[in-house]
Design an enzyme around this catalytic site. Structure first.
Site, PDB file in Angstrom:
ATOM      1  N   HIS A  96       0.994  -1.146   0.026  1.00 53.51           N
ATOM      2  CA  HIS A  96       0.040   0.051   0.048  1.00 53.51           C
ATOM      3  C   HIS A  96       0.856   1.237  -0.102  1.00 53.51           C
ATOM      4  CE1 HIS A  96      -3.241  -2.712   2.084  1.00 53.51           C
ATOM      5  NE2 HIS A  96      -3.560  -2.749   0.774  1.00 53.51           N
ATOM      6  N   GLU A 135       1.631   3.706   3.054  1.00 57.69           N
ATOM      7  CA  GLU A 135       1.956   3.081   4.285  1.00 57.69           C
ATOM      8  C   GLU A 135       3.388   3.203   4.340  1.00 57.69           C
ATOM      9  OE1 GLU A 135      -0.049  -0.540   4.807  1.00 57.69           O
ATOM     10  OE2 GLU A 135      -1.920   0.379   4.611  1.00 57.69           O
ATOM     11  N   ARG A 161      -2.937   4.380  -1.851  1.00 56.61           N
ATOM     12  CA  ARG A 161      -3.316   3.103  -1.410  1.00 56.61           C
ATOM     13  C   ARG A 161      -2.843   2.180  -2.600  1.00 56.61           C
ATOM     14  NH1 ARG A 161      -4.960  -0.071   2.917  1.00 56.61           N
ATOM     15  NH2 ARG A 161      -6.121  -1.859   2.378  1.00 56.61           N
ATOM     16  N   ARG A 208      -4.960  -7.919  -2.434  1.00 57.09           N
ATOM     17  CA  ARG A 208      -6.209  -8.652  -2.528  1.00 57.09           C
ATOM     18  C   ARG A 208      -6.475  -9.530  -3.951  1.00 57.09           C
ATOM     19  NH1 ARG A 208      -5.761  -7.405   1.929  1.00 57.09           N
ATOM     20  NH2 ARG A 208      -7.596  -6.367   3.300  1.00 57.09           N
ATOM     21  N   ARG A 213       1.650 -11.755   0.384  1.00 55.44           N
ATOM     22  CA  ARG A 213       2.496 -12.349   0.859  1.00 55.44           C
ATOM     23  C   ARG A 213       2.431 -13.941   0.690  1.00 55.44           C
ATOM     24  NH1 ARG A 213      -0.123  -9.211   4.486  1.00 55.44           N
ATOM     25  NH2 ARG A 213      -1.864 -10.232   5.652  1.00 55.44           N
ATOM     26  N   GLU A 259       2.385  -5.492  10.973  1.00 60.26           N
ATOM     27  CA  GLU A 259       1.493  -4.307  10.678  1.00 60.26           C
ATOM     28  C   GLU A 259       1.692  -3.292  12.142  1.00 60.26           C
ATOM     29  OE1 GLU A 259      -2.636  -2.782   9.094  1.00 60.26           O
ATOM     30  OE2 GLU A 259      -2.403  -4.793   9.081  1.00 60.26           O
TER      31      GLU A 259
END
Length: 282
Positions: A20, A23, A62, A70, A167, A177
């Site tokens: 993302h 992040e 993102r 996903r 992953r 996270e």
């Protein structure tokens, strides 16, 4: 009493940042390690830092077309490559070619996927399979090394909710996270915590490869139960927020219900604390 060990030594490890693009802790660390990888070097291991979604990182967003985290299902990975495919689906196929193929013997042994959240989750390890004894041992080791700083484990295993994470191409997928951190912002304390978690993970793998046996263990996890969407108006826009009094509810000393606002798809995630043992140690 037996120790939990994997059958084969770990050889190939990837560290993903920027899945993302907004992040920034993982983006910063992976970019740093690409320039100077001494910190993540371990004897006998191939450790490859990698920026997974460079276009999203460049725009500090993102994703570009769809969520890269996903689309690693076999349907998307097997689609014929075309410019008409969403950028993240094409990128997923490229990553699968480099670090997979998914579900194959040639796939990387371990992928660490680095994430941030705006939720006050602290240090969190994400487990995809409650029967993965190697990762249960690794997570127990990381939690022990991080103490007294809490380090939670989030189990995303569910009979109907499938994530197809970036992953998941690895034999041992690990999500890391850390929050809270606003999108597009870099916090020094969050960076330090993620850096320490990864250090301990690599140390564990090195010790495992050297033949160290780890005693039986069990870990407490937060397990997803269901997803409940926010109330929405006639236009489909979110029409409510979680009440402050519901952000954390404790019932007794051992049973904790947490409502974690992960700010992924504006979802409420309900978790019960559950203990997951290393099955080989039962």
């Amino acid at each position: 009493m037996t120790s939990c060990v994997a059958e084969e030594p770990i050889k190939k490890i990837a560290i993903f940042g920027g899945t993302h693009g907004n992040e920034l802790t993982g983006v910063f660390l992976v970019t740093h390690w690409l320039k100077n990888g001494a910190e993540v070097h371990r004897a006998g291991l191939e450790v490859k830092p990698f920026i997974t979604n460079p276009r999203a990182v460049e725009k500090c967003t993102r994703y570009i077309d769809c969520d890269l985290n996903r689309v690693f299902d076999l349907e998307n990975l097997s689609k014929e490559m075309s410019e008409d495919l969403p950028y993240e689906v094409r990128r997923a196929q490229e990553i699968n070619h480099l670090f997979g193929p998914k579900n194959s013997d040639d796939a990387y042994d371990v992928v660490f996927d680095l994430h941030n959240t705006t939720s006050n989750m602290g240090c969190t390890l994400i487990l995809e399979d409650s029967r993965n004894d190697f990762l249960i041992q690794m997570f127990h080791y990381i939690k022990t090394c991080m103490a007294p700083l809490p380090c939670s484990v989030y189990l995303i295993e569910h009979p109907s909710l499938k994530y197809a994470t970036t992953r998941s191409i690895a034999k041992y997928p690990v999500g890391i996270e850390v929050g809270p951190q606003p999108h597009g912002v870099l916090r020094a304390d969050i960076l330090d915590q993620m850096r320490r978690m990864l250090k301990h993970a690599l140390d564990f793998i090195q010790r495992f490869n050297e033949g160290k046996e780890f005693p039986p263990c069990a870990i407490d996890v937060y397990k997803i139960m269901e997803k409940v969407d926010y109330p929405r108006n006639e236009s489909g826009d979110v029409a409510a927020v979680i009440h402050p009094n519901l952000q954390r509810i404790k019932t007794g000393n051992h049973c904790t219900l947490e409502i974690l606002c992960l700010c992924l798809l504006m979802e409420k995630l309900f978790h019960w604390v559950e203990t997951v043992p290393c099955t080989q140690c039962l």
